[in-house]
Motif scaffolding. Structure first.
Motif, short mmCIF file in Angstrom:
data_model
loop_
_atom_site.label_atom_id
_atom_site.label_comp_id
_atom_site.label_asym_id
_atom_site.label_seq_id
_atom_site.Cartn_x
_atom_site.Cartn_y
_atom_site.Cartn_z
N GLN A 191 49.97 49.97 -8.23
CA GLN A 191 51.18 49.34 -7.66
C GLN A 191 51.27 47.67 -7.62
OE1 GLN A 191 53.52 51.23 -6.22
NE2 GLN A 191 55.04 49.36 -5.83
N CYS A 289 59.81 42.45 -6.04
CA CYS A 289 60.34 43.90 -6.65
C CYS A 289 59.09 44.47 -6.71
CB CYS A 289 61.12 43.95 -7.82
SG CYS A 289 61.51 45.67 -8.38
N PHE A 291 56.78 47.50 -8.14
CA PHE A 291 56.92 48.36 -9.47
C PHE A 291 55.34 48.96 -9.70
CE2 PHE A 291 55.27 44.14 -10.97
CZ PHE A 291 54.51 44.40 -12.10
N ARG A 292 55.73 49.92 -10.71
CA ARG A 292 54.20 50.57 -11.09
C ARG A 292 54.06 49.95 -12.50
NH1 ARG A 292 51.78 53.90 -8.08
NH2 ARG A 292 52.97 54.73 -6.16
N ASP A 294 53.87 51.04 -15.37
CA ASP A 294 54.17 51.68 -16.44
C ASP A 294 55.11 50.88 -17.53
OD1 ASP A 294 57.06 52.56 -16.42
OD2 ASP A 294 56.11 53.29 -14.48
N ASP A 296 58.02 51.36 -18.55
CA ASP A 296 59.59 51.24 -18.21
C ASP A 296 59.73 50.18 -17.04
OD1 ASP A 296 60.06 52.94 -20.41
OD2 ASP A 296 60.27 54.73 -19.15
N GLU A 297 58.65 50.50 -16.10
CA GLU A 297 59.37 49.65 -15.03
C GLU A 297 58.83 48.21 -15.19
OE1 GLU A 297 58.01 50.80 -10.86
OE2 GLU A 297 57.99 52.87 -11.60
N ASP A 300 61.38 46.20 -17.00
CA ASP A 300 62.75 45.90 -16.20
C ASP A 300 62.41 45.03 -15.08
OD1 ASP A 300 65.55 46.47 -16.33
OD2 ASP A 300 65.39 47.89 -14.65
N LEU A 301 61.31 44.50 -15.02
CA LEU A 301 60.94 43.73 -13.76
C LEU A 301 61.75 42.39 -13.53
CD1 LEU A 301 59.14 43.37 -11.29
CD2 LEU A 301 57.60 42.35 -12.59
N LYS A 304 65.29 43.14 -12.52
CA LYS A 304 65.54 43.50 -10.80
C LYS A 304 65.11 42.27 -10.04
CE LYS A 304 64.34 48.35 -11.61
NZ LYS A 304 63.35 49.51 -11.23
#
Length: 596
Positions: A191, A289, A291-292, A294, A296-297, A300-301, A304
């Motif tokens: 995390q 934000c 995010f984990r 990985d 994908d997340e 896109d950070l 976001k």
């Protein structure tokens, strides 16, 4: 054998460094040629081992560009702390069946130095191969390792070009995105919290740059970057991702810890900074934000964090956390903007008309053309949602032209059936960017057999008239020809009678936010009565929008408001329904609202 996490980290770094770029390979060719010459071998290679294959990004003496990773000798060299040297590949049970040994190449000797980055990750090797067995001396092994370090330095230098912000010296947005990709491979599932800071109002920075030159402003940004770094711990890398924006990532912090960190950072950042001899106070807004890590997340950070930061800027908040609902709203707005052109081409738009009544005799005297959009996937979209979106796009003028064409055609039909019944249309500030707006409208009026006095143009009040120099001449030309000009939504915002003298208006439409619920609000009553009285003294006709109750209508008539429009009188309806309504009103007894 490398474990999976190490391999994922290595592959992510290969992507981040972009070592497969042919330009990098060409820049390394002199090193490869030097290695072959220095050691007198038939083959010298710079080999990168990725997920499934071994690629030779620079090579001397070998036609192959890649081999399967399963057959890669360099994969074994990656695990070596020093040089992997094999005197005779035929005698080594691991490699004697390897295609490059048993096949046409007939390789016998191999020596590979791992290409290890500063963070200890081996990407591949600088390797030597020959068709006769041999052994490198200790000095030769040290030389090969030196050449391997040169290769790694060249890779990292190539990567760093274009990856640092010259003003602050910090890594830039491209490097931030590349490092997030590595993080996603290396720490998948952990995390993190991403933070995007805006430390100085861009307009203020531009103003200071115009007055003082760029050097003092650049100094301010360097001072701001140092303050951010001072507050954060050494293991938090700060990135300069835009003119006045910085980003960083913190690990394993709950929201309370992150917000406490942001408060300390804000206190430090808000202290005045010197620009030239002028103390200036930086602003502080942050978008955060969770995010984990990985792919994908992490990928896109930045977007976001921008969603959260923009909300902080709009609300003048110190910080805002990312909201999925707000994000969905923004994405919907973007979808509407991108789908509107297709909707116009596929006849998804239509017009309805809301009648407007004269309060002296209760008769409907005109109708306002209102645009509707039925999206094939999202269903009916309200004008309050799609009009503000489209007003920010280049499509709005084309949509307005569509409205003009269809509304004028309907007005012409009404002149045959309902003589004297007029039509109003709404024009956007973007429409006045077209220098030929009135010329085109005049042509459509003539083509439909209409006279200008049968049309009313509604424009919103506000400062936009001053930023559209072509608007006033066109409005004056319309008014001179006989078109009625109305100020729409009056009282909802700017609401300044002073600027109305510049605009050739004939009607003021009092905004529904003041009219709806008028009887229950003393403040609203005072405002609306004052607007109507002053408008009358200035010679304007007044129209009340949003009438929903008899009590509102009674007050408007008491104050001698000229016309009214709203759900209490008539909802938006089809053109045919308007025709039937007007004919019935003209043929029938006086309306109930005129009987008291």
């Amino acid at each position: 054998m490398l474990d999976r996490s190490q391999d994922l980290e290595r592959i992510a770094l290969i992507e981040a460094l972009n070592v497969m770029d042919p330009a990098l390979g060409r820049s390394l060719d002199p090193v490869t040629e030097l290695a072959a010459f220095t050691f007198g071998t038939a083959i010298a290679l710079i080999s990168i081992v990725d997920a499934d294959s071994q690629r030779f990004i620079s090579r001397v003496g070998l036609a192959l560009e890649r081999t399967d990773r399963h057959h890669s000798i360099c994969s074994c060299a990656l695990q070596s702390s020093g040089i992997l040297q094999i005197e005779d590949l035929r005698q080594d049970p691991r490699f004697h069946d390897n295609p490059i040994v048993a096949g046409p190449e007939q390789m016998r000797f191999y020596a590979g130095a791992p290409l290890v980055t500063r963070n200890g990750i081996a990407l591949g090797t600088l390797c030597l191969m020959d068709r006769t067995p041999r052994v490198l001396t200790a000095d030769e092994q040290r030389q090969l390792q030196t050449l391997a370090r040169i290769v790694v330095n060249q890779m990292e230098l190539k990567m760093s070009l274009g990856r640092r912000e010259p003003i602050s010296g910090l890594p830039n947005r491209q490097q931030f995105q590349a490092d997030l990709s590595v993080l996603g491979r290396q720490d998948g599932g952990n995390q993190f919290t991403g933070v995007l800071l805006d430390v100085f109002d861009l307009q203020s920075a531009n103003d200071a740059g115009q007055a003082l030159g760029l050097k003092p402003v650049e100094s301010l940004l360097r001072q701001a970057s140092l303050r951010v770094q001072e507050v954060l711990t050494d293991d938090v890398q700060v990135y300069h991702v835009a003119s006045t924006r910085f980003a960083f990532v913190v690990r394993n912090h709950d929201h309370a810890q992150v917000e406490a960190l942001m408060q300390r950072l804000r206190e430090r950042m808000r202290r005045p900074l010197m620009v030239g001899s002028i103390p200036m106070s930086p602003q502080f807004h942050a978008g955060l934000c969770d995010f984990r890590a990985d792919p994908d997340e992490a990928g896109d950070l930045v977007r976001k964090c921008m969603v959260a930061l923009n909300h902080a800027l709009q609300t003048d908040a110190c910080l805002c956390w990312y909201s999925a609902d707000r994000d969905a709203h923004l994405r919907r707005r973007y979808r509407l903007a991108s789908d509107a052109a297709r909707g116009l081409a596929q006849d998804q738009f239509s017009l309805v008309y809301q009648p407007r009544y004269d309060l002296r005799d209760g008769q409907p005297v005109s109708a306002e053309a209102l645009l509707r959009w039925t999206h094939p996937m999202l269903g009916p979209i309200t004008p309050g949602e799609f009009i503000p979106v489209l007003e920010c796009t280049a499509l709005m003028p084309a949509l307005s032209q569509w409205v003009i064409e269809h509304a004028f055609a309907q007005a012409a039909r009404w002149q045959q059936l309902l003589p004297g019944f007029t039509l109003s249309i709404n024009l956007s500030p973007r429409d006045f960017d077209n220098a030929n707006l009135w010329t085109g409208m005049a042509e459509r009026l003539q083509a439909n057999g209409l006279v200008p006095s049968q049309i009313e143009v509604e424009i919103t009040e506000g400062q936009w008239l001053h930023s559209h120099p072509a608007a006033l001449p066109q409005l004056r030309a319309m008014a001179a020809a006989g078109v009625r000009i109305a100020i729409d939504d009056f009282g909802s915002g700017y609401s300044n009678f002073g600027y109305l003298s510049e605009v050739p208006i004939s009607h003021i439409k009092v905004d529904q936010s003041l009219v709806t619920g008028l009887a229950r609000s003393r403040t609203a009553r005072l405002k609306v009565e004052a607007i109507i009285r002053l408008a009358q003294q200035l010679g304007y006709r007044t129209v009340a929008e949003g009438v929903e109750h008899e009590s509102e209508l009674s007050l408007l008539r008491l104050w001698d408001c000229n016309e009214a429009q709203g759900y209490y009188l008539a909802r938006p309806m089809s053109a045919d329904a308007v025709t039937q309504l007007v004919l019935a009103c003209r043929a029938g007894p006086p309306s109930d609202m005129d009987s008291d």
